[in-house]
Design a protein around this motif. Structure first.
Motif: not given
Length: 110
Positions: A82, A86, A90
């Motif tokens: 995870p 992310r 981003a």
């Protein structure tokens, strides 16, 4: 992972490819084939692709239970933490913000 990367990139091409075609037709119809316009079309297309990729990431545990769905989901075969997911999302979103900034704060708000 590198061998299966084309599968991730081409996943849902029917959706994001249509987005690209519609954007390209809009540029043509408005006679605005500028670099800023093309960058915006590419950014919107990549944004659509990213949305489907994020959805596939979250669907992977469930898609892996169905051989047909699992075969089409990149993340059913490739494990991505995870935190790494992310970070990648981003970075892509940051890159996508640049073409929108060509149109000022209104472009970024969109």
């Amino acid at each position: 992972m590198i061998r299966t990367l084309p599968k991730l990139i081409t996943a849902h091409i029917d959706a994001w490819g249509t987005t690209f075609i519609i954007g390209a037709v809009c540029l043509w119809m408005h006679d605005d084939a500028s670099a800023a316009g093309w960058l915006l079309v590419i950014a919107v297309t990549v944004g659509y692709w990213l949305g489907f990729a994020v959805n596939d990431y979250h669907d992977a545990p469930f898609d892996a239970l169905d051989p047909r769905k699992g075969a089409r989901n990149f993340f059913a075969h490739v494990t991505l933490s995870p935190a790494r997911a992310r970070l990648i999302v981003a970075l892509i979103l940051l890159a996508l913000a640049l073409p929108f900034l060509n149109f000022g704060w209104r472009g970024l708000a969109v």
